[in-house]
Design a protein around this motif. Structure first.
Motif, PDB file in Angstrom:
ATOM      1  N   GLU A 123      10.468   7.719   7.990  1.00  0.00           N
ATOM      2  CA  GLU A 123      11.396   8.535   7.219  1.00  0.00           C
ATOM      3  C   GLU A 123      10.724   9.325   6.097  1.00  0.00           C
ATOM      4  O   GLU A 123      11.227  10.387   5.699  1.00  0.00           O
ATOM      5  N   PHE A 124       9.612   8.838   5.579  1.00  0.00           N
ATOM      6  CA  PHE A 124       8.954   9.511   4.460  1.00  0.00           C
ATOM      7  C   PHE A 124       8.069  10.667   4.922  1.00  0.00           C
ATOM      8  O   PHE A 124       7.700  11.524   4.126  1.00  0.00           O
ATOM      9  N   GLY A 125       7.724  10.709   6.210  1.00  0.00           N
ATOM     10  CA  GLY A 125       6.729  11.677   6.650  1.00  0.00           C
ATOM     11  C   GLY A 125       5.372  11.303   6.067  1.00  0.00           C
ATOM     12  O   GLY A 125       5.100  10.151   5.717  1.00  0.00           O
ATOM     13  N   ARG A 126       4.510  12.285   5.978  1.00  0.00           N
ATOM     14  CA  ARG A 126       3.181  12.025   5.415  1.00  0.00           C
ATOM     15  C   ARG A 126       3.286  11.715   3.914  1.00  0.00           C
ATOM     16  O   ARG A 126       3.905  12.447   3.154  1.00  0.00           O
ATOM     17  N   ILE A 127       2.666  10.606   3.501  1.00  0.00           N
ATOM     18  CA  ILE A 127       2.607  10.282   2.071  1.00  0.00           C
ATOM     19  C   ILE A 127       1.551  11.158   1.418  1.00  0.00           C
ATOM     20  O   ILE A 127       0.422  11.257   1.888  1.00  0.00           O
ATOM     21  N   GLN A 128       1.918  11.782   0.288  1.00  0.00           N
ATOM     22  CA  GLN A 128       1.026  12.715  -0.397  1.00  0.00           C
ATOM     23  C   GLN A 128       0.450  12.162  -1.700  1.00  0.00           C
ATOM     24  O   GLN A 128      -0.621  12.588  -2.125  1.00  0.00           O
ATOM     25  N   PHE A 129       1.162  11.217  -2.335  1.00  0.00           N
ATOM     26  CA  PHE A 129       0.694  10.699  -3.617  1.00  0.00           C
ATOM     27  C   PHE A 129       1.476   9.442  -3.941  1.00  0.00           C
ATOM     28  O   PHE A 129       2.620   9.268  -3.493  1.00  0.00           O
ATOM     29  N   ALA A 159      -0.964  -3.235  -5.886  1.00  0.00           N
ATOM     30  CA  ALA A 159      -0.699  -3.798  -4.557  1.00  0.00           C
ATOM     31  C   ALA A 159       0.367  -3.048  -3.762  1.00  0.00           C
ATOM     32  O   ALA A 159       0.174  -2.813  -2.557  1.00  0.00           O
ATOM     33  N   PRO A 160       1.514  -2.660  -4.354  1.00  0.00           N
ATOM     34  CA  PRO A 160       2.513  -1.968  -3.533  1.00  0.00           C
ATOM     35  C   PRO A 160       1.987  -0.673  -2.926  1.00  0.00           C
ATOM     36  O   PRO A 160       2.358  -0.317  -1.803  1.00  0.00           O
ATOM     37  N   LEU A 161       1.131   0.020  -3.642  1.00  0.00           N
ATOM     38  CA  LEU A 161       0.616   1.308  -3.175  1.00  0.00           C
ATOM     39  C   LEU A 161      -0.332   1.115  -1.992  1.00  0.00           C
ATOM     40  O   LEU A 161      -0.264   1.848  -0.999  1.00  0.00           O
ATOM     41  N   LEU A 162      -1.216   0.125  -2.093  1.00  0.00           N
ATOM     42  CA  LEU A 162      -2.156  -0.143  -1.013  1.00  0.00           C
ATOM     43  C   LEU A 162      -1.468  -0.797   0.178  1.00  0.00           C
ATOM     44  O   LEU A 162      -1.771  -0.497   1.336  1.00  0.00           O
ATOM     45  N   ALA A 163      -0.525  -1.694  -0.101  1.00  0.00           N
ATOM     46  CA  ALA A 163       0.154  -2.408   0.977  1.00  0.00           C
ATOM     47  C   ALA A 163       1.007  -1.465   1.813  1.00  0.00           C
ATOM     48  O   ALA A 163       1.008  -1.538   3.049  1.00  0.00           O
ATOM     49  N   LEU A 164       1.736  -0.581   1.162  1.00  0.00           N
ATOM     50  CA  LEU A 164       2.629   0.313   1.887  1.00  0.00           C
ATOM     51  C   LEU A 164       1.862   1.222   2.836  1.00  0.00           C
ATOM     52  O   LEU A 164       2.262   1.408   3.996  1.00  0.00           O
ATOM     53  N   THR A 165       0.761   1.773   2.367  1.00  0.00           N
ATOM     54  CA  THR A 165       0.017   2.766   3.141  1.00  0.00           C
ATOM     55  C   THR A 165      -1.101   2.168   3.978  1.00  0.00           C
ATOM     56  O   THR A 165      -1.761   2.886   4.740  1.00  0.00           O
ATOM     57  N   GLY A 166      -1.346   0.856   3.859  1.00  0.00           N
ATOM     58  CA  GLY A 166      -2.416   0.229   4.625  1.00  0.00           C
ATOM     59  C   GLY A 166      -3.783   0.749   4.262  1.00  0.00           C
ATOM     60  O   GLY A 166      -4.659   0.881   5.123  1.00  0.00           O
ATOM     61  N   THR A 167      -3.982   1.010   2.981  1.00  0.00           N
ATOM     62  CA  THR A 167      -5.245   1.582   2.511  1.00  0.00           C
ATOM     63  C   THR A 167      -5.943   0.606   1.574  1.00  0.00           C
ATOM     64  O   THR A 167      -5.399  -0.429   1.196  1.00  0.00           O
ATOM     65  N   GLU A 223       7.779  -3.278 -14.193  1.00  0.00           N
ATOM     66  CA  GLU A 223       6.884  -3.081 -13.043  1.00  0.00           C
ATOM     67  C   GLU A 223       7.563  -2.056 -12.158  1.00  0.00           C
ATOM     68  O   GLU A 223       8.746  -2.209 -11.847  1.00  0.00           O
ATOM     69  N   ASN A 224       6.849  -1.032 -11.727  1.00  0.00           N
ATOM     70  CA  ASN A 224       7.491  -0.073 -10.833  1.00  0.00           C
ATOM     71  C   ASN A 224       6.460   0.646  -9.980  1.00  0.00           C
ATOM     72  O   ASN A 224       5.248   0.515 -10.198  1.00  0.00           O
ATOM     73  N   PHE A 225       6.957   1.387  -8.998  1.00  0.00           N
ATOM     74  CA  PHE A 225       6.069   2.205  -8.179  1.00  0.00           C
ATOM     75  C   PHE A 225       6.834   3.420  -7.676  1.00  0.00           C
ATOM     76  O   PHE A 225       8.072   3.397  -7.553  1.00  0.00           O
ATOM     77  N   GLN A 226       6.100   4.476  -7.416  1.00  0.00           N
ATOM     78  CA  GLN A 226       6.639   5.732  -6.911  1.00  0.00           C
ATOM     79  C   GLN A 226       5.869   6.128  -5.651  1.00  0.00           C
ATOM     80  O   GLN A 226       4.646   5.962  -5.600  1.00  0.00           O
ATOM     81  N   VAL A 227       6.588   6.640  -4.661  1.00  0.00           N
ATOM     82  CA  VAL A 227       5.985   7.072  -3.399  1.00  0.00           C
ATOM     83  C   VAL A 227       6.463   8.491  -3.122  1.00  0.00           C
ATOM     84  O   VAL A 227       7.682   8.730  -3.038  1.00  0.00           O
ATOM     85  N   GLY A 229       6.448  11.480  -0.479  1.00  0.00           N
ATOM     86  CA  GLY A 229       6.185  11.915   0.884  1.00  0.00           C
ATOM     87  C   GLY A 229       6.691  13.324   1.123  1.00  0.00           C
ATOM     88  O   GLY A 229       7.428  13.889   0.312  1.00  0.00           O
ATOM     89  N   GLU A 230       6.323  13.886   2.255  1.00  0.00           N
ATOM     90  CA  GLU A 230       6.743  15.248   2.586  1.00  0.00           C
ATOM     91  C   GLU A 230       8.238  15.352   2.845  1.00  0.00           C
ATOM     92  O   GLU A 230       8.871  16.356   2.502  1.00  0.00           O
ATOM     93  N   GLN A 231       8.829  14.310   3.449  1.00  0.00           N
ATOM     94  CA  GLN A 231      10.244  14.358   3.807  1.00  0.00           C
ATOM     95  C   GLN A 231      11.134  13.537   2.876  1.00  0.00           C
ATOM     96  O   GLN A 231      12.290  13.886   2.654  1.00  0.00           O
ATOM     97  N   ARG A 232      10.580  12.450   2.355  1.00  0.00           N
ATOM     98  CA  ARG A 232      11.322  11.631   1.398  1.00  0.00           C
ATOM     99  C   ARG A 232      10.369  11.112   0.318  1.00  0.00           C
ATOM    100  O   ARG A 232       9.173  10.932   0.571  1.00  0.00           O
ATOM    101  N   SER A 233      10.936  10.872  -0.845  1.00  0.00           N
ATOM    102  CA  SER A 233      10.187  10.267  -1.943  1.00  0.00           C
ATOM    103  C   SER A 233      11.040   9.159  -2.559  1.00  0.00           C
ATOM    104  O   SER A 233      12.267   9.157  -2.434  1.00  0.00           O
ATOM    105  N   PHE A 234      10.345   8.232  -3.226  1.00  0.00           N
ATOM    106  CA  PHE A 234      11.008   7.074  -3.837  1.00  0.00           C
ATOM    107  C   PHE A 234      10.523   6.954  -5.266  1.00  0.00           C
ATOM    108  O   PHE A 234       9.318   7.004  -5.528  1.00  0.00           O
ATOM    109  N   GLU A 235      11.454   6.818  -6.206  1.00  0.00           N
ATOM    110  CA  GLU A 235      11.095   6.614  -7.607  1.00  0.00           C
ATOM    111  C   GLU A 235      11.877   5.435  -8.160  1.00  0.00           C
ATOM    112  O   GLU A 235      13.084   5.322  -7.954  1.00  0.00           O
ATOM    113  N   TRP A 236      11.159   4.569  -8.844  1.00  0.00           N
ATOM    114  CA  TRP A 236      11.771   3.424  -9.520  1.00  0.00           C
ATOM    115  C   TRP A 236      11.107   3.323 -10.890  1.00  0.00           C
ATOM    116  O   TRP A 236      10.053   2.755 -11.051  1.00  0.00           O
ATOM    117  N   HIS A 237      11.754   3.920 -11.889  1.00  0.00           N
ATOM    118  CA  HIS A 237      11.117   4.083 -13.189  1.00  0.00           C
ATOM    119  C   HIS A 237      11.473   2.997 -14.200  1.00  0.00           C
ATOM    120  O   HIS A 237      10.704   2.726 -15.108  1.00  0.00           O
TER     121      HIS A 237
END
Length: 357
Positions: A123-129, A159-167, A223-227, A229-237
């Motif tokens: 649903e997010f498409g390519r993650i950009q940042f 951890a959430p950033l690396l875990a989500l993208t498998g990087t 604690e929060n994270f933002q994702v 993507g090209e099609q969807r983005s997620f913000e939890w501030h």
């Protein structure tokens, strides 16, 4: 209590150096097996696994001791505070053949599970940042926290950033910010109350920004994270606020695309858990609902993550497999913060993050 109630756990003991605290908790929660030292636990021959919840600078040495004693080991974050300690944990796990799991709450929160499921569906498409942050005021906490380098305790944000993208992070530039009062600099030689880093990740030309604070910032816990993507983005501030999803709708007219935003309410994923521990995803679970003990309430803390972590650790032992956050993964999620602090001490110099596994 989550371990006690898990259907695949036969018995649980507790350990603490403080005899009064040990016996008080033992009586309160009905734990008959009580131990005054880790050595006593390791030498008694009764247990299959140990979960360490100790001061952070003991994590690595105690994890190695548990593994070398032939027991499975779960350990709260961070796994270690030096690269050498991370290598020692990985080596001890491989030599012993026992399981090691770093109990990272941030990748089992209801918010992360919500995003993870939708990202896997494309649903997010390519993650950009990606972005992550963790602000916490540590004034008047136990002495070992005083002056701690912020990035030495950064896995909740990384951890959430690396875990989500498998990087994994391959290099980092980090800058310290602000002024730390002199007495807080003595213990660790850390002059920074705040550190912020840019990590280069190892695929898709991705970068991630992480900020961590421990002292001298007028901000309640978050604690929060933002994702993005090209099609969807997620913000939890905001810790206490609901996250927001942004979604592209059509091509739009004129400048820019039509982007809708919706407040979402991530639900507890009790469906992923055995019924006996599913209730621990919320803080209302307890042996006395009218007077819940803080330790019981904390079972639903960190946004419902605790029973998911316990279930994964126990399941990995039962199924004779590696846990998701095994020794190598733990090292790859912990090392970026250690390297980030080194970069900050060197004025933002590029630091290569070592690869584990």
């Amino acid at each position: 209590m989550i371990y006690r109630d898990h259907p695949d756990v036969e018995d649980v003991g507790i350990c603490d150096l403080d005899e009064k605290l040990l016996n008080g908790y033992g009586q309160l929660f009905g734990f008959e097996r009580r131990h005054a030292s880790l050595n006593e636990v390791l030498e008694c021959g009764y247990y299959d696994a140990v979960h360490l919840v100790t001061p952070i600078h003991s994590h690595a040495s105690m994890s190695v001791d548990v593994l070398n004693a032939g027991l499975h080991c779960a350990c709260t974050v961070p796994a270690a505070t030096t690269i050498d300690e991370l290598h020692a944990i990985v080596k001890a796990q491989r030599t012993s053949g026992k399981n090691y799991m770093m109990m990272e709450t941030a990748v089992y929160t209801r918010q992360f599970l919500y995003v993870q499921e939708r990202y896997a569906r494309g649903e997010f498409g390519r993650i950009q940042f990606l972005e992550g942050s963790h602000y916490q005021d540590m004034e008047n906490w136990p002495a070992y926290w005083m002056g701690l380098p912020p990035m030495h305790y950064a896995t909740h944000a990384i951890a959430p950033l690396l875990a989500l993208t498998g990087t994994r992070a391959v290099k980092v530039h980090c800058f310290g910010s602000g002024v730390m009062r002199e007495e807080l600099q003595q213990q660790y030689g850390n002059p920074f109350p705040v550190e912020t880093a840019i990590f280069q990740l190892d695929k898709d030309e991705l970068s991630a920004e992480v900020t961590r604070s421990l002292f001298h910032v007028a901000r309640s816990y978050i604690e929060n994270f933002q994702v993005y993507g090209e099609q969807r983005s997620f913000e939890w501030h905001m810790e206490e606020d609901a996250p927001v999803i942004f979604a592209v709708e059509g091509e739009g007219r004129g400048r820019g695309r039509n982007i809708r935003h919706d407040v979402i309410h991530a639900q507890d994923r009790q469906d992923l858990l055995p019924a006996a521990i599913a209730g621990y995803t919320n803080e209302h679970t307890g042996f006395d609902p009218a007077n819940p003990h803080q330790s019981v309430k904390q079972g639903g803390g960190h946004h419902g993550s605790h029973p998911h972590m316990v279930h994964e650790f126990i399941g990995s032992i039962r199924d004779n497999r590696k846990p998701w956050i095994d020794a190598v993964t733990a090292a790859n999620w912990t090392a970026p913060g250690i390297c980030a602090h080194e970069s900050a001490l060197r004025g933002g110099a590029e630091i290569i993050v070592p690869l584990f596994g």
